[in-house]
Design an enzyme around this catalytic site. Sequence first.
Site, PDB file in Angstrom:
ATOM      1  CD  GLU B 141      15.236 119.372 -34.253  1.00  9.96           C
ATOM      2  OE1 GLU B 141      14.824 118.078 -33.706  1.00  9.96           O
ATOM      3  OE2 GLU B 141      15.159 119.697 -35.278  1.00  9.96           O
ATOM      4  CD  GLU B 144      21.708 118.795 -32.843  1.00 17.36           C
ATOM      5  OE1 GLU B 144      20.826 118.418 -32.842  1.00 17.36           O
ATOM      6  OE2 GLU B 144      22.516 118.649 -33.682  1.00 17.36           O
ATOM      7  CB  CYS B 168      10.728 115.567 -36.864  1.00 19.93           C
ATOM      8  SG  CYS B 168      11.415 116.712 -35.826  1.00 19.93           S
ATOM      9  CB  SER B 188      18.765 118.293 -35.663  1.00 20.53           C
ATOM     10  OG  SER B 188      18.638 117.712 -34.405  1.00 20.53           O
ATOM     11  CE  LYS B 227       8.044 109.764 -38.363  1.00 24.76           C
ATOM     12  NZ  LYS B 227       9.399 110.262 -37.671  1.00 24.76           N
ATOM     13  CD  GLU B 230      12.065 107.861 -38.278  1.00 28.21           C
ATOM     14  OE1 GLU B 230      12.530 108.903 -38.510  1.00 28.21           O
ATOM     15  OE2 GLU B 230      11.313 107.701 -37.437  1.00 28.21           O
ATOM     16  CD  GLU B 235      20.801 103.965 -38.944  1.00 28.92           C
ATOM     17  OE1 GLU B 235      20.836 102.901 -39.486  1.00 28.92           O
ATOM     18  OE2 GLU B 235      20.444 105.156 -39.328  1.00 28.92           O
ATOM     19  CB  CYS B 391       2.522 114.738 -39.788  1.00 31.28           C
ATOM     20  SG  CYS B 391       4.209 115.196 -39.325  1.00 31.28           S
TER      21      CYS B 391
END
Lengths: 106, 410
Positions: B141, B144, B168, B188, B227, B230, B235, B391
């Site tokens: 990241e 990037e 994230c 990102s 999560k 996620e 994908e 978190c």
Amino acid sequence: MNKKKHLFAEDSFFLSRRKFMAVGAAFVAALAIPIGWFTSKLERRNEYIKARSQGLYKDDSLAKKRVSHANPAVEKYYKEFGGEPLGHTSHELLHTHFVDRTKLSS
Amino acid sequence: MTATTYQPGEIQGLIKINASKCKGCDACKQFCPTHAINGASGAVHSIDEDKCLSCGQCLINCPFSAIEETHSALETVIKKLADKNTTVVGIIAPAVRVAIGEEFGLGTGELVTGKLYGAMNQAGFKIFDCNFAADLTIMEEGSEFIHRLHANAKGEENAGALPQFTSCCPGWVRYLETRYPALLPNLSTAKSPQQMAGTVAKTYGAKVYQMQPENIFTVSVMPCTSKKLEASRPEFNSAWQYHQEHGANTPSYQDIDAVLTTREMAQLLKMLDIDLANTPEYQGDSLFSEYTGAGTIFGTTGGVMEAALRTAHKVLTGTEMAKLEFEPVRGLKGVKSASVSLFDTELNQNVTVNVAVVHDMGNNIEPVLRDVMAGTSPYHFIEVMNCAGGCVNGGGQPIEGKGSSWLGNI
């Protein structure tokens, strides 16, 4: 003089005794909770957020290495397998794309 | 045909209100970032799944513990741990190590990395610290970001959108995907540490563990309910894709097979009679438990930004930051911002990088996004975390620092 008329009917109250107690309890709870609860809740929450964050900052200050680019395991990963950041393997394995969910339909 | 905000295969309606326990007190509505909770005061509430981010903030703040998760992988994980042919890899998120102790009577915020490694090792997990993946995330990241910064400064075509948002936090990503698809190019493209960890465990990790990838079962331990959603995104089977391209021919598997919250990991250890508080410390069993201080602060608001700046400084100037602690991004202010001036050796000039850190997203993100859409945002890089405090206060953490709801049943 009109004769007084009396209407007699079964108890028309729509709640059973049990249901009435439950509604009453909910009402009392709703009264008890508002503003004072919310502020004190936030204070307590912020206390444990700070305590846990301190734990992580402590972990950081204790660490032998404190910057990601100095992690020897990360270095090893790129050297033996991943190539380099943003490289071909990275794009394949470590990057993703996002989904316009306003257009999804089943 | 009904419209939905879910892709096929994704966990829908993870967070649910138990109608028999809900008192209609409205507390949850104060904590929902998307106003996804319906129902009048005093009446039983319900959650609009399409708006819900699965962040679990309502769940940890409900005074009647009336809000529940509909998916738990606990049973599956216990079965896999008992299976001799399977290597179960436990991927431990940063914020877990400062919270799980609370479930075993230790102090709020006590750091228990070694004990947690030990307890999970006893339970049969290989230790894969998600902090290692957080370090990887910074490499990807951060690179990037520097790429986008330089490409924009040089006026290149397809330079990539600025400001760059961190990616994230699955709640934040879903928020953008459901509400502001026009801003997706600003995210990102780096996967979250959880997803990087799963992918690496089943590719490079398969070599390290000398195992077939399909016999590796990845279990992430997360402070987060979102999560789970996620990990179920279709994908996220890139390890499988990678092996298919390299000649394998197996049925598809996800990069992360199961997600346990901090609460569920505590429950698992208790079911296996492992008392974390009295477990000897353990160092880990592979290079995947090596992590840096930058990786570990991912678990608190501002941490990703601080970690990224440490590495960006080194890459841009060639030298390490003199003082690693970067105070302006620490603390609980809703939107924190800072300007960093440094000499960019590639551009051969001084550059000023403006960064912002947003947490408690529901209360703070809208003005920031309005500026970005209007093209008036002063920032180059923006960290966003859904939960207040980051978190450490995620929807999967022990409740109220103690592990149970504060009122119990009325």
